[in-house]
Design a protein around this motif. Structure first.
Motif, PDB file in Angstrom:
ATOM      1  N   ILE A   1      39.483  45.090  35.221  1.00  0.00           N
ATOM      2  CA  ILE A   1      39.207  46.614  35.201  1.00  0.00           C
ATOM      3  C   ILE A   1      37.697  46.763  35.338  1.00  0.00           C
ATOM      4  N   PRO A   2      37.058  46.132  34.542  1.00  0.00           N
ATOM      5  CA  PRO A   2      35.501  46.382  34.565  1.00  0.00           C
ATOM      6  C   PRO A   2      34.801  46.361  35.752  1.00  0.00           C
ATOM      7  N   PHE A   3      35.520  45.528  36.730  1.00  0.00           N
ATOM      8  CA  PHE A   3      34.738  44.828  37.771  1.00  0.00           C
ATOM      9  C   PHE A   3      35.234  45.917  39.249  1.00  0.00           C
ATOM     10  N   GLY A   4      36.228  46.629  38.894  1.00  0.00           N
ATOM     11  CA  GLY A   4      36.652  47.465  40.119  1.00  0.00           C
ATOM     12  C   GLY A   4      38.191  47.478  40.049  1.00  0.00           C
ATOM     13  N   LYS A   5      38.581  48.156  41.132  1.00  0.00           N
ATOM     14  CA  LYS A   5      40.224  48.558  41.377  1.00  0.00           C
ATOM     15  C   LYS A   5      41.092  47.107  41.345  1.00  0.00           C
ATOM     16  N   VAL A   6      42.068  47.007  40.683  1.00  0.00           N
ATOM     17  CA  VAL A   6      43.011  45.769  40.636  1.00  0.00           C
ATOM     18  C   VAL A   6      43.912  46.222  41.398  1.00  0.00           C
ATOM     19  N   THR A   7      44.586  45.555  42.510  1.00  0.00           N
ATOM     20  CA  THR A   7      45.594  45.961  43.409  1.00  0.00           C
ATOM     21  C   THR A   7      46.714  45.287  43.308  1.00  0.00           C
ATOM     22  N   ASN A   8      46.895  43.858  42.601  1.00  0.00           N
ATOM     23  CA  ASN A   8      48.011  43.275  42.429  1.00  0.00           C
ATOM     24  C   ASN A   8      47.998  42.204  41.373  1.00  0.00           C
ATOM     25  N   VAL A   9      49.041  41.729  40.788  1.00  0.00           N
ATOM     26  CA  VAL A   9      48.771  40.564  39.659  1.00  0.00           C
ATOM     27  C   VAL A   9      50.207  39.917  39.672  1.00  0.00           C
ATOM     28  N   LEU A  10      49.957  38.687  39.278  1.00  0.00           N
ATOM     29  CA  LEU A  10      51.143  37.650  39.323  1.00  0.00           C
ATOM     30  C   LEU A  10      50.789  36.665  38.346  1.00  0.00           C
ATOM     31  N   VAL A  11      51.476  36.547  37.421  1.00  0.00           N
ATOM     32  CA  VAL A  11      51.559  35.643  36.159  1.00  0.00           C
ATOM     33  C   VAL A  11      52.654  34.581  36.191  1.00  0.00           C
ATOM     34  N   LEU A  12      52.003  33.462  36.525  1.00  0.00           N
ATOM     35  CA  LEU A  12      53.088  32.248  36.153  1.00  0.00           C
ATOM     36  C   LEU A  12      53.103  31.805  34.810  1.00  0.00           C
ATOM     37  N   LYS A  13      53.805  32.172  33.957  1.00  0.00           N
ATOM     38  CA  LYS A  13      53.931  31.706  32.427  1.00  0.00           C
ATOM     39  C   LYS A  13      54.259  30.613  32.307  1.00  0.00           C
ATOM     40  N   GLY A  14      55.182  29.870  33.331  1.00  0.00           N
ATOM     41  CA  GLY A  14      55.557  28.480  33.091  1.00  0.00           C
ATOM     42  C   GLY A  14      54.388  27.396  33.420  1.00  0.00           C
ATOM     43  N   LYS A  15      53.420  28.118  34.144  1.00  0.00           N
ATOM     44  CA  LYS A  15      52.363  27.301  34.756  1.00  0.00           C
ATOM     45  C   LYS A  15      50.905  27.591  34.038  1.00  0.00           C
ATOM     46  N   ASN A  16      50.930  28.567  33.020  1.00  0.00           N
ATOM     47  CA  ASN A  16      49.782  28.838  32.352  1.00  0.00           C
ATOM     48  C   ASN A  16      48.792  29.358  33.402  1.00  0.00           C
ATOM     49  N   GLN A  17      49.086  30.187  34.397  1.00  0.00           N
ATOM     50  CA  GLN A  17      48.277  30.481  35.457  1.00  0.00           C
ATOM     51  C   GLN A  17      48.595  31.868  35.780  1.00  0.00           C
ATOM     52  N   ALA A  18      47.419  32.467  36.411  1.00  0.00           N
ATOM     53  CA  ALA A  18      47.782  33.743  37.036  1.00  0.00           C
ATOM     54  C   ALA A  18      46.863  33.996  38.119  1.00  0.00           C
ATOM     55  N   PHE A  19      47.373  35.167  38.989  1.00  0.00           N
ATOM     56  CA  PHE A  19      46.518  35.552  40.145  1.00  0.00           C
ATOM     57  C   PHE A  19      46.113  36.905  39.979  1.00  0.00           C
ATOM     58  N   LEU A  20      44.958  37.471  40.497  1.00  0.00           N
ATOM     59  CA  LEU A  20      44.626  38.847  40.136  1.00  0.00           C
ATOM     60  C   LEU A  20      43.979  39.257  41.537  1.00  0.00           C
ATOM     61  N   GLU A  21      44.429  40.232  42.087  1.00  0.00           N
ATOM     62  CA  GLU A  21      43.935  40.568  43.430  1.00  0.00           C
ATOM     63  C   GLU A  21      43.142  41.955  43.117  1.00  0.00           C
ATOM     64  N   MET A  22      41.693  41.958  43.722  1.00  0.00           N
ATOM     65  CA  MET A  22      41.097  42.995  43.621  1.00  0.00           C
ATOM     66  C   MET A  22      40.902  43.758  44.976  1.00  0.00           C
ATOM     67  N   SER A  23      40.508  44.918  44.897  1.00  0.00           N
ATOM     68  CA  SER A  23      40.465  45.747  46.046  1.00  0.00           C
ATOM     69  C   SER A  23      39.396  45.242  47.151  1.00  0.00           C
ATOM     70  N   ASP A  24      38.597  44.612  47.019  1.00  0.00           N
ATOM     71  CA  ASP A  24      37.617  43.925  47.863  1.00  0.00           C
ATOM     72  C   ASP A  24      36.825  42.647  47.277  1.00  0.00           C
ATOM     73  N   GLU A  25      36.286  41.773  48.216  1.00  0.00           N
ATOM     74  CA  GLU A  25      35.631  40.602  47.802  1.00  0.00           C
ATOM     75  C   GLU A  25      34.414  40.906  46.826  1.00  0.00           C
ATOM     76  N   VAL A  26      33.626  42.015  47.336  1.00  0.00           N
ATOM     77  CA  VAL A  26      32.674  42.499  46.178  1.00  0.00           C
ATOM     78  C   VAL A  26      33.120  42.394  44.728  1.00  0.00           C
ATOM     79  N   CYS A  27      34.179  43.244  44.440  1.00  0.00           N
ATOM     80  CA  CYS A  27      34.532  43.426  43.129  1.00  0.00           C
ATOM     81  C   CYS A  27      34.766  41.821  42.413  1.00  0.00           C
ATOM     82  N   ALA A  28      35.494  41.119  43.498  1.00  0.00           N
ATOM     83  CA  ALA A  28      36.057  39.805  43.023  1.00  0.00           C
ATOM     84  C   ALA A  28      34.992  38.855  42.724  1.00  0.00           C
TER      85      ALA A  28
END
Length: 569
Positions: A98-125
């Motif tokens: 949130i502090p870095f810009g708009k978050v457009t998608n999220v995916l949590v792989l709980k069994g893998k202890n990993q997650a993916f976060l999609e930001m609105s653009d590469e600058v925010c990421a």
């Protein structure tokens, strides 16, 4: 209604909070791995996630990921987050971004202890990855690793779409609401202006420091009072941390149902702190004077260091009850009336000593201590009748009673009020002699603080010679009240009724709380009730009068309400 702050995990860019969300059982069909992502299913380190969600495979994946951390991949608006705790939620992952810009998608792989976060653009990421390169991100106390994913966007099939994941949807919607709210309140700055509303209990610079340092390193704090409201200016090293603090803490309560933080960006970009004392602090310059010539002289010749919090911003443990997952001291827990997991129950029992044996009764102690909280039980010790145990309903009420009644002269003796080693007051067993020295008041109609966040908390004052009287029926005049107090042994110095119009709201609110009856259903119209101040000869006299006169029957349907006043006549 706000969630209790004790439910909040750590907050900020390095430790986010959890937004309200749907039950965990609803939120997830077990996710696979390879088919969730486009084409190869490869993650940013080049390794392939194994489809079986067992811990051995998780460990192998973690090892593969670790080998490739030196080559995080080209910038992408999809961010790969590793080593997340099993119980982490989508909302916590979203709040990292949130502090870095708009978050457009999220995916949590709980069994893998990993997650993916999609930001609105590469600058925010890119801003987010760069920030967490120099500052370790944390989720629920565990360090997590943030890097670019090999994927340019986060694709999921129908089975794992967030359209079918209520918790992910809720997290994204709540995050967008927070961002929109921030956009309407002016541009971010490194300096925050903090206003503490409904400040029933004291809030100190050290308490603010502990709360706000959980989000990130605090550089400077200046506190002041404006328009009878406690305020502070708090400076962070960068805009990202300040923005995270604002989003995380704005609107939260320091203590239960009170001391609410209202946070906005200051117009100042830097704070000029001249003194390190209880009003201001520059944590980057520990050598500033205190502003007290005697203390500064003592420090100059090598006297022991002032008892100030750690100025580096690490491992500081000032007392108070901070928000968002801080582990406070036992005294702080008592002050806030809460218990964190794994910690012993805070004490609600007071030991009251040096009492006048000839005067003390359970009812008298119930009335006196009831000014500062709802007394549940009272026990006068059978073999030592100048000692008693008083059990309050909440730990913070015990702190109020100690601060206001300890060393107060009552019935000719200076009483002592401290925390007892007992966790509860035991009622006598059936057949056991007690002589009426133990009483249970848990169902008493005279409790002043029945409702959480009761407005009566706003009218708590130390014992004073002036008493506030309420619930006076229109048929009772000044002379009748003064006569009643005189017969109770008090010397009345002055008396004053309040203006009629000011009685309506406060009297009605108190009566509704005392009786549990909605104001409109009470038989006697509250607009006809009166309030007054009565000034007695001394504080000790006022304490005795409050004990005798609270709940004194003025008419067939009216009982007098008595409390200490901050005013004089």
């Amino acid at each position: 209604m706000k969630r209790p702050f004790t439910d909040l995990p750590r907050a900020g860019p390095s430790s986010p909070i959890t937004l309200p969300q749907e039950d965990e059982e609803m939120h997830q069909i077990q996710r696979g791995s390879d088919e969730l992502l486009s084409q190869t299913g490869a993650v940013s380190n080049g390794s392939v996630m194994s489809p079986a969600p067992n811990h051995a495979d998780n460990n192998n994946d973690a090892k593969k990921v670790k080998l490739d951390t030196k080559n995080p991949g080209a910038p992408s608006r999809v961010i790969h987050i590793r080593n997340i705790p099993n119980e982490v939620t989508e909302a916590e992952i979203v709040h990292l971004g949130i502090p870095f810009g708009k978050v457009t998608n999220v995916l949590v792989l709980k069994g893998k202890n990993q997650a993916f976060l999609e930001m609105s653009d590469e600058v925010c990421a890119t801003t987010m990855v760069n920030y967490f390169t120099n500052c370790t991100a944390q989720l629920r106390g565990r360090a997590v690793y943030v890097q670019f994913s090999n994927h340019k966007e986060l694709k999921t099939d129908q089975t794992h779409s967030n359209a079918q994941n209520p918790s992910a949807q809720a997290a994204l919607q709540a995050a967008q609401a927070l961002v929109n709210q921030s956009d309407t309140q002016g541009g971010p700055n490194t300096v925050l202006r903090v206003i503490v509303e409904h400040m029933i209990y004291p809030v100190t610079l050290d308490v603010l420091y502990q709360i706000f340092s959980r989000v990130g390193k605090v550089l400077k704090i200046v506190t002041f009072t404006k328009n009878n409201t406690f305020q502070a200016l708090i400076q962070y090293p960068d805009v990202v941390t300040a923005q995270a603090a604002k989003m995380t803490l704005d609107g939260q309560n320091i203590y239960n149902a009170c001391c609410t933080l209202r946070i906005e960006y200051s117009k100042l970009s830097n704070l000029n702190v001249k003194y390190n004392n209880d009003k201001s602090r520059d944590y980057t310059n520990p050598n500033l004077p205190t502003g007290d010539p005697a203390l500064d002289s003592a420090l100059a010749i090598g006297a022991p260091n002032l008892n100030l919090p750690n100025r580096t911003g690490e491992n500081a443990t000032p007392t108070g009850m901070p928000l968002a997952g801080v582990t406070p001291t036992a005294a702080a827990l008592g002050a806030a009336g809460i218990r964190l997991p794994g910690q012993p129950s805070p004490n609600c029992v007071l030991l009251v000593s040096n009492l006048n044996e000839e005067m003390v009764t359970p009812d008298a102690l119930f009335t006196l201590f009831g000014v500062y909280g709802d007394v549940q039980r009272v026990k006068i010790l059978f073999n030592k009748k100048d000692n008693a145990l008083v059990q309050m309903s909440e730990p913070h009420q015990t702190q109020l009673a100690i601060s206001h009644l300890d060393k107060m002269k009552t019935w000719g003796k200076q009483i002592r009020v401290t925390l007892s080693k007992h966790q509860t007051v035991q009622l006598p067993k059936e057949g056991q002699p007690d002589a009426g020295l133990t009483k249970d008041y848990s169902n008493s109609p005279l409790h002043r603080f029945k409702k959480p966040g009761s407005k009566n908390y706003q009218n708590i004052y130390p014992p004073s010679a002036t008493l506030h009287l309420s619930n006076i029926p229109p048929t009772v005049d000044e002379e009748q009240i003064k006569d009643a107090f005189t017969q109770a042994g008090a010397v009345v110095k002055a008396f004053k009724f309040f203006p009629h119009a000011s009685n309506i709201k406060e009297d009605a609110g108190e009566a509704e709380e005392q009786t549990g009856t909605p104001t409109g259903l009470v038989k006697t119209p509250f607009k006809d009730r009166k309030m007054a101040l009565i000034q007695l000869g001394s504080v000790e006299e006022a304490i005795g009068a409050l004990i005798k006169m609270h709940n004194f029957q003025l008419s067939d349907s009216s009982h007098l309400r008595v409390s200490f006043s901050k005013s004089t006549i």
